[in-house]
Scaffold this motif. Sequence first.
Motif, short mmCIF file in Angstrom:
data_model
loop_
_atom_site.label_atom_id
_atom_site.label_comp_id
_atom_site.label_asym_id
_atom_site.label_seq_id
_atom_site.Cartn_x
_atom_site.Cartn_y
_atom_site.Cartn_z
N PRO A 18 -0.22 -24.82 25.98
CA PRO A 18 0.71 -24.93 27.11
C PRO A 18 0.20 -25.82 28.23
N ALA A 19 -1.10 -25.76 28.50
CA ALA A 19 -1.66 -26.58 29.58
C ALA A 19 -1.49 -28.06 29.27
N LEU A 20 -1.71 -28.45 28.02
CA LEU A 20 -1.56 -29.86 27.65
C LEU A 20 -0.10 -30.29 27.64
N ILE A 36 -3.36 -36.79 23.98
CA ILE A 36 -2.76 -35.50 23.61
C ILE A 36 -1.84 -35.67 22.41
N SER A 37 -1.06 -36.75 22.40
CA SER A 37 -0.15 -37.01 21.27
C SER A 37 -0.94 -37.19 19.98
N ASP A 38 -2.03 -37.94 20.04
CA ASP A 38 -2.86 -38.13 18.84
C ASP A 38 -3.49 -36.83 18.39
N LEU A 39 -3.86 -35.98 19.35
CA LEU A 39 -4.49 -34.70 19.01
C LEU A 39 -3.58 -33.83 18.16
N LYS A 83 4.14 -38.80 17.93
CA LYS A 83 4.28 -40.26 17.94
C LYS A 83 4.93 -40.69 19.25
N ILE A 84 4.17 -41.42 20.07
CA ILE A 84 4.69 -41.89 21.35
C ILE A 84 4.94 -43.38 21.27
N PHE A 104 8.28 -35.32 18.10
CA PHE A 104 7.50 -34.16 17.72
C PHE A 104 7.83 -33.74 16.30
N PRO A 105 6.85 -33.29 15.53
CA PRO A 105 7.15 -32.79 14.19
C PRO A 105 7.95 -31.50 14.28
N PRO A 106 8.83 -31.24 13.32
CA PRO A 106 9.62 -30.00 13.36
C PRO A 106 8.71 -28.78 13.29
N THR A 107 9.06 -27.77 14.04
CA THR A 107 8.30 -26.52 14.04
C THR A 107 9.02 -25.50 13.18
N ALA A 108 8.20 -24.70 12.45
CA ALA A 108 8.80 -23.70 11.55
C ALA A 108 9.41 -22.58 12.39
#
Length: 429
Positions: A329-331, A402-405, A409-410, A425-429
Amino acid sequence: MKLLNQSMTYLSVSILAIVTLWATVFYFNMLSEIKSSIDEGLENHKRVIIKNAQQDHTILTKNYFDESFFTIEQIDKNQALGIKDLYLDTFLNMQDADDDAPEAEPVRMLITAFELDNAYYKLKVANSMVEEDDLMQELLYDIIWLYICLIVAIIFINNLVLKKLWTPFYNLLHQLKDYRLGKTKNLPQVQTNTKEFTDLQNAVNTLLQHTVATYEQQKKFIGNASHELQTPLAIVTNKLELLLEDGNLQQTQAENIAEVMAIIERLVRLNKSLLLLTKIENKQFLEHKIISLNKIVNNSIQDYQDIANFKEVSFRYTEHDDLGVKMDPALANVIVSNLFKNAIFHNYDGGTIAIDIAKNSLTISNTSNTEKLDGKLIFNRFYKPNHNTKGTGLGLAIVKAISDLYGFKISYQYTNNRHSFKINFPPTA
């Protein structure tokens, strides 16, 4: 592709090549043996015919092929001397019992010459031969079944024997995937008697121990740097503030002190940004959970509303869907906050900022007087197209880190005098 499947593929292709080569060699060897056996029979048949001709001269007038498979033709001496035993493959028109039309059948024929009672004769002796196409067809069927049996056997061995043999490797790989620096207590361990897997485990654990030690040292350094740098900077700032409160300062002195305080404030921000980048690259943010980016964007709009009002910058916020992201959340707050500050800081008075949230993306665009930026450099540290800006040059670099972490893809685009940053953002389950 898994290692077992790759080995299965290579084995299948290799065996297919070997079986095909073997079948070709086997076919020609078998055909040679068949012809050699037929040739021996033709030679024996020749001797029998010549012996019978000595006893029955009527045989010497047989000049057509029938079920006896030979013909005799009288020739002169010179022709006879020029004939040597010749074996060849040819076709003969054989009469079918159920059909009036003759049918060509493959035969093996011996052409030779002999002398009887001072006369010379040309002898043709034939013998029916196995048809090559039938032989090839039968051989092909046998090869196909052999190949199928070999592949089934390999699959059986691959799934039972090799899979069991590779189990320690996959167990070690699974433990490595779940290993987290600073969080996992025990090093990966597997029980195996295979020397190569034992050596691999020892080498991996040695590297992990060195990595853990380096990680702990960097973690301590970051903590010490944060404390040792922030404290003296805060003390200097307080002392300068006390000097400014002293009414005995001249106007020029007060202005110089204010400039120094601005430089120190910038140094404090730079120090915090560099420490944050180091923490991100060292993966020291370990809390991962599904968070609502919509909520973070709404909170950020409220937080930066006063600054936007001061610059007379207006927000246009569009929500197409709820966007949930799995991350610290902080990132998540850092990403949104840095993009907001970038959009406000590089905007002009009376400009606009458009925020768009889709199912798996966040887009923030802003009006600006500056031209298109270099997309290859914009996410680099300390990149400043305008050297007069007072920013640290690390805001977008932190967003990229942060995106690379997390594998986001920015991207950057410039259209209609607007700078646009989009994060997928990749889809979240």
